[in-house]
Design a protein around this motif. Structure first.
Motif, mmCIF file in Angstrom:
data_model
loop_
_atom_site.group_PDB
_atom_site.id
_atom_site.type_symbol
_atom_site.label_atom_id
_atom_site.label_comp_id
_atom_site.label_asym_id
_atom_site.label_seq_id
_atom_site.Cartn_x
_atom_site.Cartn_y
_atom_site.Cartn_z
ATOM 1 N N LEU A 212 1.901 -3.183 9.474
ATOM 2 C CA LEU A 212 3.175 -3.805 9.371
ATOM 3 C C LEU A 212 2.662 -5.136 10.029
ATOM 4 O O LEU A 212 3.428 -6.384 9.962
ATOM 5 C CB LEU A 212 4.306 -3.393 10.230
ATOM 6 C CG LEU A 212 4.588 -1.915 9.984
ATOM 7 C CD1 LEU A 212 5.936 -1.433 10.775
ATOM 8 C CD2 LEU A 212 5.054 -1.849 8.478
ATOM 9 N N ASP A 213 1.384 -5.442 10.436
ATOM 10 C CA ASP A 213 1.043 -6.567 11.295
ATOM 11 C C ASP A 213 1.221 -7.902 10.487
ATOM 12 O O ASP A 213 1.505 -8.998 10.893
ATOM 13 C CB ASP A 213 -0.551 -6.365 11.654
ATOM 14 C CG ASP A 213 -0.632 -5.744 12.933
ATOM 15 O OD1 ASP A 213 0.489 -5.374 13.351
ATOM 16 O OD2 ASP A 213 -1.777 -5.243 13.318
ATOM 17 N N ASP A 214 0.945 -7.819 9.114
ATOM 18 C CA ASP A 214 0.858 -9.152 8.443
ATOM 19 C C ASP A 214 2.419 -9.503 7.644
ATOM 20 O O ASP A 214 2.489 -10.153 6.607
ATOM 21 C CB ASP A 214 -0.062 -9.134 7.302
ATOM 22 C CG ASP A 214 -0.096 -8.054 6.281
ATOM 23 O OD1 ASP A 214 0.719 -7.073 6.526
ATOM 24 O OD2 ASP A 214 -0.655 -8.100 5.326
ATOM 25 N N ARG B 291 12.836 -9.432 5.861
ATOM 26 C CA ARG B 291 11.710 -8.755 6.353
ATOM 27 C C ARG B 291 12.009 -7.257 6.862
ATOM 28 O O ARG B 291 10.872 -6.600 6.676
ATOM 29 C CB ARG B 291 11.699 -9.511 7.954
ATOM 30 C CG ARG B 291 10.566 -8.997 8.737
ATOM 31 C CD ARG B 291 10.084 -9.828 9.912
ATOM 32 N NE ARG B 291 8.920 -9.627 10.752
ATOM 33 C CZ ARG B 291 8.634 -8.514 11.781
ATOM 34 N NH1 ARG B 291 9.766 -7.912 12.058
ATOM 35 N NH2 ARG B 291 7.314 -8.332 12.042
ATOM 36 N N ALA B 292 13.093 -6.791 7.000
ATOM 37 C CA ALA B 292 13.603 -5.656 6.654
ATOM 38 C C ALA B 292 13.105 -4.802 5.654
ATOM 39 O O ALA B 292 12.592 -3.651 5.295
ATOM 40 C CB ALA B 292 14.980 -5.162 7.086
ATOM 41 N N LYS C 154 9.294 -1.365 2.739
ATOM 42 C CA LYS C 154 8.497 -1.193 1.551
ATOM 43 C C LYS C 154 7.087 -0.962 1.969
ATOM 44 O O LYS C 154 6.436 0.043 1.504
ATOM 45 C CB LYS C 154 8.401 -2.623 0.898
ATOM 46 C CG LYS C 154 7.607 -2.409 -0.502
ATOM 47 C CD LYS C 154 7.531 -3.757 -1.288
ATOM 48 C CE LYS C 154 6.541 -3.639 -2.502
ATOM 49 N NZ LYS C 154 6.657 -4.853 -3.379
ATOM 50 N N ARG C 155 6.602 -1.539 3.239
ATOM 51 C CA ARG C 155 5.311 -1.193 3.696
ATOM 52 C C ARG C 155 5.042 0.161 4.062
ATOM 53 O O ARG C 155 4.091 1.014 3.970
ATOM 54 C CB ARG C 155 4.698 -2.313 4.649
ATOM 55 C CG ARG C 155 3.334 -2.237 5.135
ATOM 56 C CD ARG C 155 2.546 -2.378 4.274
ATOM 57 N NE ARG C 155 2.750 -3.810 3.293
ATOM 58 C CZ ARG C 155 2.674 -4.963 4.180
ATOM 59 N NH1 ARG C 155 1.688 -5.120 5.261
ATOM 60 N NH2 ARG C 155 2.688 -6.103 3.491
ATOM 61 N N ALA C 156 6.221 0.803 4.893
ATOM 62 C CA ALA C 156 6.191 2.082 5.368
ATOM 63 C C ALA C 156 6.213 3.042 4.154
ATOM 64 O O ALA C 156 5.744 4.127 4.264
ATOM 65 C CB ALA C 156 7.527 2.219 6.414
ATOM 66 N N SER C 157 6.889 2.591 3.156
ATOM 67 C CA SER C 157 7.350 3.664 2.082
ATOM 68 C C SER C 157 5.845 3.743 1.437
ATOM 69 O O SER C 157 5.381 4.898 0.829
ATOM 70 C CB SER C 157 8.017 3.161 1.180
ATOM 71 O OG SER C 157 8.268 3.787 -0.140
ATOM 72 N N GLN C 158 4.917 2.972 1.295
ATOM 73 C CA GLN C 158 3.484 2.968 0.611
ATOM 74 C C GLN C 158 2.575 3.779 1.489
ATOM 75 O O GLN C 158 1.827 4.399 0.688
ATOM 76 C CB GLN C 158 3.077 1.633 0.565
ATOM 77 C CG GLN C 158 3.762 0.614 -0.528
ATOM 78 C CD GLN C 158 3.271 -0.876 -0.447
ATOM 79 O OE1 GLN C 158 2.624 -1.281 0.328
ATOM 80 N NE2 GLN C 158 3.648 -1.513 -1.301
ATOM 81 N N ALA C 159 3.031 4.056 2.715
ATOM 82 C CA ALA C 159 2.274 4.861 3.564
ATOM 83 C C ALA C 159 2.801 6.208 3.507
ATOM 84 O O ALA C 159 2.408 7.226 4.278
ATOM 85 C CB ALA C 159 2.186 4.480 4.870
ATOM 86 N N ASN D 29 18.091 -0.659 3.486
ATOM 87 C CA ASN D 29 17.273 0.441 2.869
ATOM 88 C C ASN D 29 17.708 0.928 1.684
ATOM 89 O O ASN D 29 17.271 1.216 0.722
ATOM 90 C CB ASN D 29 17.028 1.581 4.076
ATOM 91 C CG ASN D 29 15.878 2.456 3.792
ATOM 92 O OD1 ASN D 29 14.999 2.450 2.679
ATOM 93 N ND2 ASN D 29 15.804 3.566 4.244
ATOM 94 N N LEU D 30 19.176 1.009 1.535
ATOM 95 C CA LEU D 30 19.970 1.339 0.465
ATOM 96 C C LEU D 30 19.704 0.515 -0.542
ATOM 97 O O LEU D 30 19.359 0.963 -1.848
ATOM 98 C CB LEU D 30 21.409 1.673 0.680
ATOM 99 C CG LEU D 30 22.380 1.977 -0.464
ATOM 100 C CD1 LEU D 30 21.743 3.239 -1.057
ATOM 101 C CD2 LEU D 30 23.797 2.123 -0.059
ATOM 102 N N ALA D 31 19.848 -0.768 -0.428
ATOM 103 C CA ALA D 31 19.343 -1.667 -1.232
ATOM 104 C C ALA D 31 18.006 -1.555 -1.976
ATOM 105 O O ALA D 31 17.979 -1.701 -3.370
ATOM 106 C CB ALA D 31 19.582 -3.060 -0.695
ATOM 107 N N ARG D 32 17.172 -1.270 -1.302
ATOM 108 C CA ARG D 32 15.961 -1.131 -1.756
ATOM 109 C C ARG D 32 15.899 0.016 -2.713
ATOM 110 O O ARG D 32 15.019 -0.181 -3.590
ATOM 111 C CB ARG D 32 14.940 -1.098 -0.529
ATOM 112 C CG ARG D 32 13.428 -0.992 -0.928
ATOM 113 C CD ARG D 32 12.317 -0.986 0.313
ATOM 114 N NE ARG D 32 12.789 0.420 1.282
ATOM 115 C CZ ARG D 32 12.519 1.508 1.071
ATOM 116 N NH1 ARG D 32 11.431 1.612 0.012
ATOM 117 N NH2 ARG D 32 12.599 2.275 1.790
#
Length: 261
Positions: free
Chosen positions: A134-136, A146-147, A152-157, A203-206
């Protein structure tokens, strides 16, 4: 820009500026670009893009003065990145190569783009200061954007639900916690739980493939149209919003809805 920043003959205001002081202006100019696009005001858009470009030039001049980088580094950096992320267009990885014959579908382009970005993040992770996936994710982004990027970044992990249904359940849970916080009278708890609720809504929107920032922007515009309608109808009747009363305002709000505003 060099003339504006000339220590002897430049502009006093420009000479006082720094990377930090210019950031608010950059964000404002980016929003003005977005507004011009939303309004389909393309003559105005050209001017707004110029204002945004000026911000980039400003940073490049500050970077050159401080010995960090020069304008050419800015252009070279984005050129190299785009060549790297489009191997189907630049098959040998060179800018001047003749157009390739590789044909792929838009979804494949997206998959390759994400894979290459993941490789770039992995390379960054090898640097001492890069400790998290999440650093970048820029802290200066609007909170909704940003949320969505953090999620999305966490989801990719692999840290994500597989479907929208449990997210809806989570929203109901967070709403209950907001009610509890309100009942407790603890202002800090209310603020914290509201943050959790809004994060869950993003999160729901995503999961529904809706851009949260765009959705809220559209919601804002809808509210503005309907409220302006209320103001105009009241003005036509010689009334003001402050004098109308909630019942009258609700009636006009419903009327605005029936008219498709």
């Amino acid at each position: 820009m060099q003339r504006l920043r000339d220590p002897e003959h430049g502009c006093p205001w420009d000479l006082e500026q720094s990377f930090d002081s210019i950031v608010p202006h950059t964000l404002e100019e980016a929003y003005e670009v977005a507004d011009a696009i939303a309004e389909r005001d393309f003559p105005q858009l050209a001017g707004e893009l110029g204002d945004l470009l000026f911000q980039v030039v400003y940073y490049a001049q500050l970077g050159q003065e401080a010995g960090h980088f020069v304008w050419a580094d800015v252009v070279d950096g984005i050129t190299r990145k785009l060549v790297r992320r489009h191997p189907h267009v630049f098959p040998d990885g060179k800018l001047r190569t003749p157009a390739g014959s590789i044909k792929i579908e838009p979804e494949q382009v997206k998959q390759r783009w994400e894979a290459i970005k993941a490789e770039e993040r992995a390379e960054k992770a090898e640097r001492p200061h890069q400790l998290s996936l999440l650093d970048d994710v820029p802290r200066a982004l609007p909170a909704l954007s940003r949320a969505q990027k953090l999620q999305k970044r966490a989801s990719q992990a692999g840290f994500d639900w597989n479907e929208a249904a449990p997210v809806i359940d989570k929203i109901a849970e967070e709403l209950d916690e907001v009610r509890e916080a309100v009942a407790s009278g603890d202002a800090n708890a209310v603020a914290e739980e509201m943050g959790d609720l809004m994060f869950a809504m993003v999160n729901l929107a995503r999961h529904l493939q809706v851009d949260a920032e765009t959705a809220l922007r559209q919601g804002n515009e809808k509210f503005e149209r309907r409220f302006r309608f209320i103001e105009q109808r009241l003005a036509d009747d010689g009334e003001s919003v402050q004098e109308a009363g909630l019942e009258r305002l609700d009636q006009l709000w419903e009327r605005a809805k029936t008219q498709g505003l």
